[in-house]
Design an enzyme around this catalytic site. Structure first.
Site, PDB file in Angstrom:
ATOM      1  N   ASN A 209       0.851  -1.197   0.000  1.00 51.51           N
ATOM      2  CA  ASN A 209       0.000   0.000   0.000  1.00 51.51           C
ATOM      3  C   ASN A 209       0.885   1.246   0.000  1.00 51.51           C
ATOM      4  OD1 ASN A 209       0.549   0.880   2.818  1.00 51.51           O
ATOM      5  ND2 ASN A 209      -0.342  -1.121   3.281  1.00 51.51           N
ATOM      6  N   LYS A 287       8.558 -17.642  -9.965  1.00 52.23           N
ATOM      7  CA  LYS A 287       7.792 -16.549 -10.570  1.00 52.23           C
ATOM      8  C   LYS A 287       6.616 -17.126 -11.363  1.00 52.23           C
ATOM      9  CE  LYS A 287       8.225 -12.681 -13.674  1.00 52.23           C
ATOM     10  NZ  LYS A 287       8.963 -12.131 -14.793  1.00 52.23           N
ATOM     11  N   PRO A 305      -2.659 -11.575  10.507  1.00 48.88           N
ATOM     12  CA  PRO A 305      -2.906 -11.341  11.934  1.00 48.88           C
ATOM     13  C   PRO A 305      -3.081  -9.851  12.182  1.00 48.88           C
ATOM     14  CG  PRO A 305      -0.580 -11.819  11.534  1.00 48.88           C
ATOM     15  CD  PRO A 305      -1.305 -12.062  10.239  1.00 48.88           C
ATOM     16  N   ASP A 306      -3.911  -9.482  13.133  1.00 49.40           N
ATOM     17  CA  ASP A 306      -4.083  -8.073  13.498  1.00 49.40           C
ATOM     18  C   ASP A 306      -3.157  -7.794  14.679  1.00 49.40           C
ATOM     19  OD1 ASP A 306      -4.995  -5.620  14.652  1.00 49.40           O
ATOM     20  OD2 ASP A 306      -6.745  -5.787  13.339  1.00 49.40           O
ATOM     21  N   ILE A 307      -2.102  -7.045  14.409  1.00 47.06           N
ATOM     22  CA  ILE A 307      -1.063  -6.820  15.424  1.00 47.06           C
ATOM     23  C   ILE A 307      -1.608  -5.971  16.566  1.00 47.06           C
ATOM     24  CG2 ILE A 307       1.223  -5.797  15.783  1.00 47.06           C
ATOM     25  CD1 ILE A 307       1.367  -6.468  12.545  1.00 47.06           C
ATOM     26  N   PHE A 325      -4.033   3.424  15.153  1.00 44.71           N
ATOM     27  CA  PHE A 325      -4.394   4.470  14.198  1.00 44.71           C
ATOM     28  C   PHE A 325      -5.594   3.984  13.396  1.00 44.71           C
ATOM     29  CE2 PHE A 325      -1.545   8.121  13.786  1.00 44.71           C
ATOM     30  CZ  PHE A 325      -0.692   7.839  14.841  1.00 44.71           C
ATOM     31  N   LYS A 339     -13.759   1.044  15.926  1.00 47.14           N
ATOM     32  CA  LYS A 339     -12.525   0.248  15.789  1.00 47.14           C
ATOM     33  C   LYS A 339     -11.802   0.121  17.121  1.00 47.14           C
ATOM     34  CE  LYS A 339     -10.661   0.566  11.796  1.00 47.14           C
ATOM     35  NZ  LYS A 339     -10.066   1.213  10.639  1.00 47.14           N
ATOM     36  N   LYS A 343     -11.086  -3.529  18.665  1.00 50.29           N
ATOM     37  CA  LYS A 343      -9.717  -4.051  18.817  1.00 50.29           C
ATOM     38  C   LYS A 343      -9.266  -4.032  20.273  1.00 50.29           C
ATOM     39  CE  LYS A 343      -8.336  -2.951  14.131  1.00 50.29           C
ATOM     40  NZ  LYS A 343      -7.246  -3.251  13.217  1.00 50.29           N
TER      41      LYS A 343
HETATM   42  O1  C5P Z   1      -8.433  -2.315  10.800  1.00 54.27           O
HETATM   43  P1  C5P Z   1      -7.567  -1.196  10.365  1.00 54.27           P
HETATM   44  O2  C5P Z   1      -6.454  -1.636   9.453  1.00 54.27           O
HETATM   45  O3  C5P Z   1      -8.245   0.009   9.843  1.00 54.27           O
HETATM   46  O4  C5P Z   1      -6.899  -0.710  11.749  1.00 54.27           O
HETATM   47  C1  C5P Z   1      -5.887   0.205  11.785  1.00 54.27           C
HETATM   48  C2  C5P Z   1      -5.047   0.006  13.018  1.00 54.27           C
HETATM   49  O5  C5P Z   1      -4.812  -1.377  13.242  1.00 54.27           O
HETATM   50  C3  C5P Z   1      -3.688   0.627  12.880  1.00 54.27           C
HETATM   51  O6  C5P Z   1      -3.253   0.999  14.172  1.00 54.27           O
HETATM   52  C4  C5P Z   1      -2.851  -0.517  12.320  1.00 54.27           C
HETATM   53  O7  C5P Z   1      -1.485  -0.362  12.603  1.00 54.27           O
HETATM   54  C5  C5P Z   1      -3.442  -1.696  13.055  1.00 54.27           C
HETATM   55  N1  C5P Z   1      -3.419  -2.962  12.325  1.00 54.27           N
HETATM   56  C6  C5P Z   1      -2.577  -3.972  12.750  1.00 54.27           C
HETATM   57  N2  C5P Z   1      -2.581  -5.185  12.110  1.00 54.27           N
HETATM   58  C7  C5P Z   1      -3.400  -5.399  11.064  1.00 54.27           C
HETATM   59  C8  C5P Z   1      -4.262  -4.384  10.619  1.00 54.27           C
HETATM   60  C9  C5P Z   1      -4.238  -3.185  11.257  1.00 54.27           C
HETATM   61  O8  C5P Z   1      -1.806  -3.752  13.699  1.00 54.27           O
HETATM   62  N3  C5P Z   1      -3.382  -6.572  10.466  1.00 54.27           N
END
Ligand code: C5P
Length: 403
Positions: A209, A287, A305-307, A325, A339, A343
């Site tokens: 991105n 490739k 994974p969502d960190i 953020f 959010k 989270k």
């Molecule tokens: O769900 P979204 O991507 O909009 O959430 C944004 C927040 O979640 C940011 O703080 C981003 O760093 C964190 N994030 C994360 N891991 C992910 C997706 C988002 O830590 N896989």
């Protein structure tokens, strides 16, 4: 309060140098020790005698003065102060510092120092606005250099605009603030995530991105300025690591999570990275090839994974404060509030990243600070100012919860 604090004041050759004896006097009134370095050009505007009279210290001038080198070498000079202040800072010294040139005592000292640096730029408005100077300013800021001013007003050259050196009392106030806040977060540890992630498709392609990492890197720099021990876990960016920050470079979301977990326990986690929500489930070993049949590769996605959520919801080693953020393009506050709750982070910094705002990749940000039952609208600020505000808020919060 500032009794044992000392600054090294580097005076470079701008007309505003004539204001420095007054500035030194004001700093001494606060009991701040001041040692001065004077460049050759600065001596045209102010004398070493005047500065040594007001500072009560020897004034340093020449890199190759053997007496000075044996008494107090330039490395020692740059490290034995709490803070280095360059005022007035000409376009020339900023360019040298940005490039790492070291051909006189002032520039050598700036390259050798391990202390925080503040600069009070002073120059003609066109020189200040020139792309070269602005790029140098951004480079220096990204390394943690704090700019004081410049102010807008009449200039010695007869023009009007930005480029006047900040007034002596404003310089003194900025120095006092910096000396007073130094160490607000000492003894604390933080993880900051920054930049995009790259999710491999095959050995040469990836999903990514447009995140520049500027906001995350600025937060790492601001926390470090307050004495925090910072690990910056960053995806691929064009940026250099801010001073005093431990950089861990990663590519994918899974690497980012691993790196964060390895660095636990911490007191603070700030997740500013734009983590890819999805990755390609199975990365191809070779490739991927067009085989001429017109058939498209079947790219199955898997969720990353969502960190932020995993740090917020950790049962072991949950940081005392987790900040996320929320980059949104509509209903910014509403989406960000939801959010935060989903989270389970403590705070969320919400911003509008619609292309028209110029936030993605730009140097400014307009954010809303959201905590449980609380929403503050912050004015449009540079990303470093957003970072400084956030770092101070974090310091205040940790002080409050520990008292
Ligand atoms: O769900 P979204 O991507 O909009 O959430 C944004 C927040 O979640 C940011 O703080 C981003 O760093 C964190 N994030 C994360 N891991 C992910 C997706 C988002 O830590 N896989």
């Amino acid at each position: 309060m500032y009794k044992n604090k000392n600054i090294l004041l580097i005076i470079t050759g701008g007309i505003a140098a004539y204001k420095m004896p007054e500035t030194v006097r004001r700093l001494r009134e606060q009991n701040i020790g001041v040692r001065c370095i004077l460049t050759k050009a600065a001596k045209e505007f102010v004398t070493p005698l005047a500065l040594s009279a007001v500072s009560g210290e020897k004034v340093y001038e020449d890199l190759f003065d053997l007496d000075d080198e044996s008494e107090m070498g330039h490395i020692q000079l740059s490290r034995s102060s709490d803070l280095v202040v360059v005022a007035p800072a000409t376009a020339d010294i900023m360019a040298k510092a940005a490039c790492g040139l070291a051909n006189d005592l002032a520039s050598t000292t700036l390259l050798a120092t391990d202390k925080p640096v503040m600069m009070a730029p002073a120059m003609n408005v066109r020189m200040w606005e020139h792309a070269a100077t602005q790029t140098n300013v951004q480079t220096l800021k990204s390394r943690g250099v704090e700019m004081i001013g410049p102010d807008e007003g009449d200039m010695a050259c007869g023009e009007f605009g930005f480029g006047r050196m900040a007034e002596p009392l404003d310089i003194v106030a900025a120095v006092k603030k910096r000396l007073g806040t130094e160490g607000l977060l000492s003894g604390k540890r933080a993880i900051v995530t920054s930049g995009p992630t790259h999710e491999p498709i095959d050995p040469v392609r990836y999903i990514a991105n447009r995140s520049s990492g500027k906001q995350g890197h600025a937060i790492a720099a601001s926390l470090a300025k307050l004495g925090c021990e910072v690990t910056l876990v960053s995806g691929p960016t064009q940026l250099t690591a801010p001073d005093g920050v431990h950089l861990v470079q990663i590519e994918s979301a899974r690497d980012m999570l691993n790196a964060c977990q390895k660095n636990l326990p911490v007191d603070i986690a700030v997740c500013a990275a734009a983590v890819a929500d999805w990755r390609v489930d199975v990365e191809a070993d070779q490739k991927l090839k067009k085989d001429g049949s017109g058939q498209m590769p079947d790219l199955k996605l898997a969720e990353n994974p969502d960190i932020l959520a995993s740090l917020s919801q950790a049962t072991k080693n949950r940081p005392a404060l987790v900040v996320g953020f929320a980059a949104e393009t509509e209903k910014v506050i509403e989406h960000a509030t939801a959010k935060r709750a989903r989270k389970q982070c403590d705070w969320i910094i919400a911003n509008d990243v619609s292309p028209s705002t110029g936030t993605f990749g730009g140097n400014e940000n307009t954010v809303h600070f959201i905590a449980k039952n609380q929403c503050e609208d912050w004015p449009r600020l540079s990303k470093s100012e957003v970072a400084d505000r956030l770092a101070h808020k974090i310091a205040d919060y940790l002080k409050e919860v520990s008292s």
